[in-house]
Design a protein around this motif. Sequence first.
Motif, PDB file in Angstrom:
ATOM      1  N   ALA A   1       0.372  10.632   2.928  1.00 14.46           N
ATOM      2  CA  ALA A   1       0.396  10.108   4.295  1.00 14.46           C
ATOM      3  C   ALA A   1       1.796   9.614   4.587  1.00 14.46           C
ATOM      4  O   ALA A   1       2.563   9.298   3.667  1.00 14.46           O
ATOM      5  N   ASP A   2       2.128   9.524   5.867  1.00 15.42           N
ATOM      6  CA  ASP A   2       3.455   9.065   6.257  1.00 15.42           C
ATOM      7  C   ASP A   2       3.409   7.833   7.141  1.00 15.42           C
ATOM      8  O   ASP A   2       4.432   7.436   7.712  1.00 15.42           O
TER       9      ASP A   2
ATOM     10  N   ALA B   1       0.863  -1.187   0.000  1.00 15.06           N
ATOM     11  CA  ALA B   1       0.000   0.000   0.000  1.00 15.06           C
ATOM     12  C   ALA B   1       0.898   1.235   0.000  1.00 15.06           C
ATOM     13  O   ALA B   1       1.164   1.838   1.040  1.00 15.06           O
ATOM     14  N   TRP B   2       1.363   1.627  -1.199  1.00 20.16           N
ATOM     15  CA  TRP B   2       2.311   2.726  -1.322  1.00 20.16           C
ATOM     16  C   TRP B   2       1.679   4.043  -0.871  1.00 20.16           C
ATOM     17  O   TRP B   2       0.476   4.277  -1.051  1.00 20.16           O
ATOM     18  N   LEU B   3       2.517   4.912  -0.315  1.00 21.20           N
ATOM     19  CA  LEU B   3       2.088   6.230   0.146  1.00 21.20           C
ATOM     20  C   LEU B   3       2.887   7.314  -0.566  1.00 21.20           C
ATOM     21  O   LEU B   3       4.014   7.079  -1.005  1.00 21.20           O
ATOM     22  N   SER B   4       2.326   8.518  -0.653  1.00 20.68           N
ATOM     23  CA  SER B   4       3.056   9.698  -1.063  1.00 20.68           C
ATOM     24  C   SER B   4       3.464  10.412   0.222  1.00 20.68           C
ATOM     25  O   SER B   4       2.662  11.085   0.858  1.00 20.68           O
ATOM     26  N   GLN B   5       4.717  10.219   0.601  1.00 18.31           N
ATOM     27  CA  GLN B   5       5.174  10.694   1.913  1.00 18.31           C
ATOM     28  C   GLN B   5       5.527  12.175   1.871  1.00 18.31           C
ATOM     29  O   GLN B   5       6.247  12.622   0.980  1.00 18.31           O
ATOM     30  N   VAL B   6       5.016  12.920   2.851  1.00 17.32           N
ATOM     31  CA  VAL B   6       5.143  14.380   2.841  1.00 17.32           C
ATOM     32  C   VAL B   6       5.721  14.928   4.144  1.00 17.32           C
ATOM     33  O   VAL B   6       5.597  16.107   4.433  1.00 17.32           O
ATOM     34  N   HIS B   7       6.340  14.061   4.950  1.00 19.62           N
ATOM     35  CA  HIS B   7       6.920  14.457   6.241  1.00 19.62           C
ATOM     36  C   HIS B   7       5.841  15.003   7.179  1.00 19.62           C
ATOM     37  O   HIS B   7       6.082  15.936   7.942  1.00 19.62           O
ATOM     38  N   GLY B   8       4.661  14.383   7.109  1.00 16.38           N
ATOM     39  CA  GLY B   8       3.552  14.782   7.967  1.00 16.38           C
ATOM     40  C   GLY B   8       3.213  13.709   8.979  1.00 16.38           C
ATOM     41  O   GLY B   8       4.056  12.869   9.327  1.00 16.38           O
ATOM     42  N   VAL B   9       1.941  13.711   9.435  1.00 13.99           N
ATOM     43  CA  VAL B   9       1.525  12.783  10.487  1.00 13.99           C
ATOM     44  C   VAL B   9       0.263  12.004  10.110  1.00 13.99           C
ATOM     45  O   VAL B   9      -0.290  11.285  10.942  1.00 13.99           O
TER      46      VAL B   9
ATOM     47  N   MET C   1       8.898   4.197   2.474  1.00 16.98           N
ATOM     48  CA  MET C   1      10.185   4.293   1.786  1.00 16.98           C
ATOM     49  C   MET C   1      11.088   5.292   2.501  1.00 16.98           C
ATOM     50  O   MET C   1      10.600   6.307   3.013  1.00 16.98           O
ATOM     51  N   THR C   2      12.379   5.000   2.498  1.00 22.51           N
ATOM     52  CA  THR C   2      13.336   5.876   3.173  1.00 22.51           C
ATOM     53  C   THR C   2      14.673   5.879   2.439  1.00 22.51           C
ATOM     54  O   THR C   2      14.975   4.982   1.650  1.00 22.51           O
ATOM     55  N   ALA C   3      15.478   6.905   2.752  1.00 27.27           N
ATOM     56  CA  ALA C   3      16.873   6.946   2.300  1.00 27.27           C
ATOM     57  C   ALA C   3      17.655   7.814   3.282  1.00 27.27           C
ATOM     58  O   ALA C   3      18.396   8.692   2.885  1.00 27.27           O
ATOM     59  N   ASP C   4      17.430   7.614   4.549  1.00 27.74           N
ATOM     60  CA  ASP C   4      18.042   8.233   5.732  1.00 27.74           C
ATOM     61  C   ASP C   4      17.009   8.464   6.830  1.00 27.74           C
ATOM     62  O   ASP C   4      17.337   8.363   8.009  1.00 27.74           O
ATOM     63  N   CYS C   5      15.767   8.822   6.452  1.00 25.34           N
ATOM     64  CA  CYS C   5      14.725   8.963   7.462  1.00 25.34           C
ATOM     65  C   CYS C   5      14.505   7.612   8.139  1.00 25.34           C
ATOM     66  O   CYS C   5      14.889   6.569   7.623  1.00 25.34           O
ATOM     67  N   LEU C   6      13.856   7.646   9.283  1.00 30.39           N
ATOM     68  CA  LEU C   6      13.674   6.443  10.089  1.00 30.39           C
ATOM     69  C   LEU C   6      12.383   5.716   9.739  1.00 30.39           C
ATOM     70  O   LEU C   6      11.302   6.281   9.869  1.00 30.39           O
TER      71      LEU C   6
ATOM     72  N   ALA D   1       9.493   8.334   9.577  1.00 27.79           N
ATOM     73  CA  ALA D   1       9.779   9.353  10.579  1.00 27.79           C
ATOM     74  C   ALA D   1      11.083  10.074  10.271  1.00 27.79           C
ATOM     75  O   ALA D   1      12.147   9.711  10.785  1.00 27.79           O
ATOM     76  N   GLY D   2      11.004  11.088   9.418  1.00 25.52           N
ATOM     77  CA  GLY D   2      12.082  12.058   9.358  1.00 25.52           C
ATOM     78  C   GLY D   2      11.995  12.911  10.612  1.00 25.52           C
ATOM     79  O   GLY D   2      11.070  12.766  11.413  1.00 25.52           O
TER      80      GLY D   2
END
Length: 261
Positions: free
Chosen positions: A96-97, A73-81, A111-116, A133-134
Amino acid sequence: MKAALPCLVPHWPGLPANVGALSTLRAGGVSQGVYGDEQGGGGLNLGTHVGDEPAHVLDNRARLAGVLPAQPAWLSQVHGVAVADAASLHGCVPDADASVATQAGAVCVVMTADCLPVLFCSHDGLVVGAAHAGWRGLASGVLRRTVERMRAQGATEILAWLGPAIGPQQFEVGHDVLQAFRDGAHDDAERQVLSAAFTAIAGKPGKYLADIYALARTMLLRDGVAQVAGGEYCTVSDAARFYSYRRDGVTGRQASLIWRK
């Protein structure tokens, strides 16, 4: 798993037998150049938004789907909650994140590339979740929102696993990041614990090394999640296994996933 794919299987004491979880590595795909595997082979970049060839990303995602019970269930991550219901997306990609699921076979993914990346499950394995969780999302409460949604779905005791992220010797931040966590503390005692996750850098006024793993553990404990595993990786330092935006700028994305069997 259905087929072989290079991946990181969490060392997660207490993980119920009816829950599956993994984090992908940068090897095992078809992406080339900066999205490759750092060894001259194809990389498993899963991000559609980072400049990689779309056909390569689709191939990589198909390879990943081959070891899962269903499409993630892929998300478009925006550094939100915002927290989504993984079982209800049906191919939609919301802003959503985090996501949660109670339906067997629904796959939560970030998905991440340094964020937690943080994976969650209830002690009985009936509710699972994943959060990106950035530092912004972490300070704003994305983990708390995920835990709240899981409890609303019936989870009582919750376990968490901290996936590959930027390590405490690499995460240089400014005073604004330190202040964001101080401002969000519930009391002076918590403010001191959060502040202890920041180490001033000699010769760089206003600059700190931040321990995102320690910050996450403190915030999870505040939310009643005491059983926390993981937190031993550094995406920046391990170029052979992980993509890292801080290290490379233009790069791919790995994924952390969890599902009920």
